[in-house]
Design a protein around this motif. Structure first.
Motif, PDB file in Angstrom:
ATOM      1  N   MET A 186      11.161  -5.007   3.491  1.00 42.66           N
ATOM      2  CA  MET A 186      10.266  -5.863   4.265  1.00 42.66           C
ATOM      3  C   MET A 186      11.010  -6.513   5.419  1.00 42.66           C
ATOM      4  SD  MET A 186       7.807  -7.516   1.341  1.00 42.66           S
ATOM      5  CE  MET A 186       6.629  -8.120   2.521  1.00 42.66           C
ATOM      6  N   LEU A 187      12.278  -6.844   5.212  1.00 43.16           N
ATOM      7  CA  LEU A 187      13.081  -7.370   6.311  1.00 43.16           C
ATOM      8  C   LEU A 187      13.262  -6.308   7.393  1.00 43.16           C
ATOM      9  CD1 LEU A 187      15.921  -9.405   4.537  1.00 43.16           C
ATOM     10  CD2 LEU A 187      13.753 -10.231   5.463  1.00 43.16           C
ATOM     11  N   ALA A 188      13.472  -5.063   6.955  1.00 35.36           N
ATOM     12  CA  ALA A 188      13.655  -3.975   7.919  1.00 35.36           C
ATOM     13  C   ALA A 188      12.390  -3.738   8.738  1.00 35.36           C
ATOM     14  CB  ALA A 188      14.068  -2.700   7.189  1.00 35.36           C
ATOM     15  N   LEU A 189      11.234  -3.827   8.090  1.00 34.82           N
ATOM     16  CA  LEU A 189       9.966  -3.674   8.811  1.00 34.82           C
ATOM     17  C   LEU A 189       9.795  -4.776   9.853  1.00 34.82           C
ATOM     18  CD1 LEU A 189       7.423  -2.680   6.011  1.00 34.82           C
ATOM     19  CD2 LEU A 189       7.861  -1.389   8.116  1.00 34.82           C
ATOM     20  N   ALA A 190      10.109  -6.003   9.467  1.00 35.53           N
ATOM     21  CA  ALA A 190       9.996  -7.120  10.404  1.00 35.53           C
ATOM     22  C   ALA A 190      10.938  -6.921  11.593  1.00 35.53           C
ATOM     23  CB  ALA A 190      10.309  -8.436   9.700  1.00 35.53           C
ATOM     24  N   THR A 191      12.135  -6.431  11.326  1.00 37.21           N
ATOM     25  CA  THR A 191      13.097  -6.187  12.402  1.00 37.21           C
ATOM     26  C   THR A 191      12.601  -5.095  13.347  1.00 37.21           C
ATOM     27  OG1 THR A 191      14.940  -6.892  11.011  1.00 37.21           O
ATOM     28  CG2 THR A 191      15.479  -5.546  12.926  1.00 37.21           C
ATOM     29  N   LEU A 192      12.042  -4.024  12.798  1.00 34.68           N
ATOM     30  CA  LEU A 192      11.455  -2.971  13.632  1.00 34.68           C
ATOM     31  C   LEU A 192      10.363  -3.541  14.535  1.00 34.68           C
ATOM     32  CD1 LEU A 192      11.105   0.046  11.145  1.00 34.68           C
ATOM     33  CD2 LEU A 192      12.587  -0.063  13.160  1.00 34.68           C
ATOM     34  N   HIS A 193       9.508  -4.359  13.943  1.00 40.88           N
ATOM     35  CA  HIS A 193       8.428  -4.980  14.716  1.00 40.88           C
ATOM     36  C   HIS A 193       8.981  -5.863  15.825  1.00 40.88           C
ATOM     37  CE1 HIS A 193       4.565  -7.127  15.430  1.00 40.88           C
ATOM     38  NE2 HIS A 193       5.388  -8.143  15.670  1.00 40.88           N
ATOM     39  N   ASN A 194       9.923  -6.715  15.483  1.00 43.31           N
ATOM     40  CA  ASN A 194      10.430  -7.678  16.452  1.00 43.31           C
ATOM     41  C   ASN A 194      11.153  -6.994  17.611  1.00 43.31           C
ATOM     42  OD1 ASN A 194       9.353  -9.724  14.898  1.00 43.31           O
ATOM     43  ND2 ASN A 194      11.277 -10.171  13.842  1.00 43.31           N
ATOM     44  N   ASN A 195      11.880  -5.926  17.316  1.00 45.27           N
ATOM     45  CA  ASN A 195      12.519  -5.165  18.388  1.00 45.27           C
ATOM     46  C   ASN A 195      11.477  -4.510  19.290  1.00 45.27           C
ATOM     47  OD1 ASN A 195      15.080  -5.833  17.465  1.00 45.27           O
ATOM     48  ND2 ASN A 195      15.333  -3.953  16.284  1.00 45.27           N
ATOM     49  N   ASP A 234       0.813  -1.217   0.000  1.00 48.88           N
ATOM     50  CA  ASP A 234       0.000   0.000   0.000  1.00 48.88           C
ATOM     51  C   ASP A 234       0.846   1.267   0.000  1.00 48.88           C
ATOM     52  OD1 ASP A 234      -2.220  -1.606   0.074  1.00 48.88           O
ATOM     53  OD2 ASP A 234      -2.550  -1.392   2.239  1.00 48.88           O
ATOM     54  N   TYR A 235       2.041   1.194   0.597  1.00 44.95           N
ATOM     55  CA  TYR A 235       2.893   2.382   0.726  1.00 44.95           C
ATOM     56  C   TYR A 235       4.316   2.058   0.269  1.00 44.95           C
ATOM     57  CZ  TYR A 235      -1.014   3.598   3.775  1.00 44.95           C
ATOM     58  OH  TYR A 235      -2.263   3.822   4.286  1.00 44.95           O
ATOM     59  N   PRO A 236       4.511   1.866  -1.041  1.00 44.06           N
ATOM     60  CA  PRO A 236       5.834   1.460  -1.533  1.00 44.06           C
ATOM     61  C   PRO A 236       6.915   2.503  -1.301  1.00 44.06           C
ATOM     62  CG  PRO A 236       4.376   2.033  -3.350  1.00 44.06           C
ATOM     63  CD  PRO A 236       3.520   1.993  -2.127  1.00 44.06           C
ATOM     64  N   ASN A 237       6.519   3.769  -1.124  1.00 47.65           N
ATOM     65  CA  ASN A 237       7.501   4.838  -0.918  1.00 47.65           C
ATOM     66  C   ASN A 237       7.401   5.427   0.485  1.00 47.65           C
ATOM     67  OD1 ASN A 237       8.450   4.732  -3.696  1.00 47.65           O
ATOM     68  ND2 ASN A 237       6.518   5.734  -4.250  1.00 47.65           N
ATOM     69  N   ALA A 238       7.064   4.602   1.447  1.00 50.11           N
ATOM     70  CA  ALA A 238       6.868   5.072   2.818  1.00 50.11           C
ATOM     71  C   ALA A 238       8.148   5.651   3.394  1.00 50.11           C
ATOM     72  CB  ALA A 238       6.382   3.925   3.688  1.00 50.11           C
ATOM     73  N   THR A 239       8.003   6.715   4.152  1.00 50.90           N
ATOM     74  CA  THR A 239       9.128   7.312   4.862  1.00 50.90           C
ATOM     75  C   THR A 239       9.416   6.519   6.128  1.00 50.90           C
ATOM     76  OG1 THR A 239       7.712   8.785   6.145  1.00 50.90           O
ATOM     77  CG2 THR A 239       8.463   9.585   3.989  1.00 50.90           C
ATOM     78  N   GLU A 240      10.565   6.790   6.735  1.00 55.00           N
ATOM     79  CA  GLU A 240      10.917   6.098   7.968  1.00 55.00           C
ATOM     80  C   GLU A 240       9.917   6.404   9.074  1.00 55.00           C
ATOM     81  OE1 GLU A 240      13.317   3.751   8.439  1.00 55.00           O
ATOM     82  OE2 GLU A 240      13.423   3.919   6.248  1.00 55.00           O
ATOM     83  N   SER A 241       9.441   7.632   9.133  1.00 49.42           N
ATOM     84  CA  SER A 241       8.467   7.990  10.166  1.00 49.42           C
ATOM     85  C   SER A 241       7.148   7.249   9.956  1.00 49.42           C
ATOM     86  CB  SER A 241       8.231   9.499  10.187  1.00 49.42           C
ATOM     87  OG  SER A 241       7.689   9.944   8.949  1.00 49.42           O
ATOM     88  N   MET A 242       6.755   7.051   8.695  1.00 51.03           N
ATOM     89  CA  MET A 242       5.548   6.283   8.409  1.00 51.03           C
ATOM     90  C   MET A 242       5.706   4.837   8.853  1.00 51.03           C
ATOM     91  SD  MET A 242       4.555   7.733   4.612  1.00 51.03           S
ATOM     92  CE  MET A 242       3.269   6.513   4.360  1.00 51.03           C
ATOM     93  N   LYS A 243       6.887   4.275   8.611  1.00 52.13           N
ATOM     94  CA  LYS A 243       7.137   2.887   9.014  1.00 52.13           C
ATOM     95  C   LYS A 243       7.062   2.742  10.528  1.00 52.13           C
ATOM     96  CE  LYS A 243      10.183   2.115   5.048  1.00 52.13           C
ATOM     97  NZ  LYS A 243      11.587   1.889   4.610  1.00 52.13           N
ATOM     98  N   LEU A 244       7.686   3.665  11.244  1.00 55.44           N
ATOM     99  CA  LEU A 244       7.674   3.611  12.699  1.00 55.44           C
ATOM    100  C   LEU A 244       6.256   3.762  13.245  1.00 55.44           C
ATOM    101  CD1 LEU A 244      10.881   5.683  13.554  1.00 55.44           C
ATOM    102  CD2 LEU A 244      10.523   3.241  13.979  1.00 55.44           C
ATOM    103  N   GLU A 245       5.495   4.662  12.649  1.00 60.87           N
ATOM    104  CA  GLU A 245       4.118   4.868  13.085  1.00 60.87           C
ATOM    105  C   GLU A 245       3.293   3.609  12.866  1.00 60.87           C
ATOM    106  OE1 GLU A 245       0.379   7.980  12.319  1.00 60.87           O
ATOM    107  OE2 GLU A 245       2.180   8.062  11.050  1.00 60.87           O
ATOM    108  N   TYR A 246       3.500   2.950  11.740  1.00 56.87           N
ATOM    109  CA  TYR A 246       2.749   1.736  11.434  1.00 56.87           C
ATOM    110  C   TYR A 246       3.116   0.608  12.400  1.00 56.87           C
ATOM    111  CZ  TYR A 246       0.436  -1.755   8.460  1.00 56.87           C
ATOM    112  OH  TYR A 246      -0.392  -2.721   7.974  1.00 56.87           O
TER     113      TYR A 246
END
Length: 387
Positions: free
Chosen positions: A251-260, A187-199
């Motif tokens: 996608m790996l980075a998102l998973a790592t953010l979640h797991n941390n 849905d957000y292929p160009n998401a910013t880092e702040s968007m990723k953290l918020e999600y």
């Protein structure tokens, strides 16, 4: 071999999230690969999650074929017929049940009278922690609502005191979040880092709320399987035209953010909630190591799935025209998103009795054997009769 399966107008669907239909009336004969029954303590287990744990709840929902898998070749290795599970056989959650002297799971939604003294499985393929993720599935909020129905049923059947004891002694096993991040990337292929953290905070917030609701009715032992390295799945590598050992890094980075974040919130809850005990199974690195070093673990193929179409067999397993391997045990993945039974068996062993680098601060075996937590801070009125 090349197989042609004729399906309805939904042939164009890219891939299928799998779920299961298990016949409760049959006592399944366990094979020699089943785990040894080691636990001396009998506890109920309540399971929440997505397709990695789902025993077939989606088969009882009015839902499209891409969120079902009640057709061949699923189930071919162990059950010998399609149960709808996301594998050729049993799941990690099934092996955990067998380890603690329970039967493989049947869907909570399966019609007919059920007894919940041994727990229940609410997992739903394609489900997320967020309601917006595949809203036709049993998202985490809906699974929690079903669990509260079970709480009421147990209270009516056993009485307050016995129900309270059962819920407090139970283990709450979950695997959820991966599908949320697949949807976010799409849905957000160009998401910013702040968007990723918020999600990530949004997903973790919903999981935290569910933990607290379970805690209110007595839950004290929580087992969390963290999010998989989704960016290395055959389906994702195929969708992004990756080659060799390449994975979709965002996608790996998102998973790592979640797991941390999951680890952090569990430590915080342990300091805030009396008697709260937990484990985190590092599914991410356990599966990633097998993808990168599959031969080390006895697999002949770690990149290409056993069943499906495309360069990595990443889609269409059991739908339209697809390829099927001759021995699923040779493969780490059965379809584009899900491990084979052989892989699930290995991974469950790590969850059950892995070292602290794999499951921390406790293993599942230790969580089962842990002394009873304190529940004196809870009033009976807080524990029961939730809508």
């Amino acid at each position: 071999m090349r197989i042609l399966v004729i399906v309805s107008a939904m042939q164009s669907l890219g891939f299928a999230f799998c779920v299961s239909l298990f016949l409760a009336s049959i006592n399944v004969v366990i094979s020699s690969s089943s785990p040894k029954k080691e636990s001396t303590k009998q506890r109920a287990v309540f399971v929440f999650g997505d397709s990695l744990y789902d025993p077939g709840n989606n088969d009882f929902l009015n839902i499209s074929i891409d969120l079902k898998a009640d057709y061949p070749p699923y189930g071919e290795t162990f059950f010998k017929y399609p149960t709808g599970r996301c594998s050729d056989g049993r799941l990690i959650s099934d092996f955990i049940a067998l380890h603690v002297n329970l039967s493989v799971w049947k869907p909570y939604l399966e019609p007919g009278k059920q007894q919940f003294i041994n727990g229940a499985n609410f997992a739903s393929a394609g489900a997320g922690a967020l309601a917006r993720t595949n809203p036709s599935t049993l998202n985490l909020e809906r699974q929690l609502s079903l669990f509260m129905n079970v709480v009421n049923t147990l209270t009516q059947q056993l009485g307050n005191a016995e129900a309270k004891k059962l819920l407090t002694n139970a283990v709450y096993l979950s695997s959820i979040g991966g599908v949320d991040y697949e949807h976010f990337k799409s849905d957000y292929p160009n998401a910013t880092e702040s968007m990723k953290l918020e999600y990530v905070n949004w997903v973790i917030g919903n999981i935290t709320n569910a933990i607290k609701e379970i805690y209110k009715v007595g839950g004290r032992r929580f087992a969390f399987q963290n999010v998989a390295p989704v960016g290395c799945f055959p389906a994702v590598r195929q969708d992004y035209n990756l080659s060799g050992p390449q994975c979709e890094e965002e996608m790996l980075a998102l998973a790592t953010l979640h797991n941390n974040a999951l680890s952090n919130v569990c430590r915080k809850l342990e300091s805030q909630l009396s008697g709260f005990k937990y484990l985190i199974f590092d599914f991410y690195n356990s599966l990633l190591d097998r993808i990168k070093n599959f031969s080390k673990y006895g697999f002949k193929e770690g990149y290409k799935a056993c069943c499906g179409s495309g360069v990595y067999h990443g889609s269409n397993c059991g739908i339209a025209e697809y390829d099927l391997c001759t021995n699923p045990n040779d493969h780490l993945f059965f379809d584009g998103h899900h491990p084979t039974e052989h892989a699930n068996s290995q991974l469950e062993q790590l969850l059950w009795s892995g070292n602290p680098n794999v499951t921390w601060p406790l293993s599942m075996k230790q969580l089962f054997e842990f002394d009873e937590p304190e529940i004196s801070n809870l009033a009976d009125d807080d524990l029961f009769m939730h809508a």
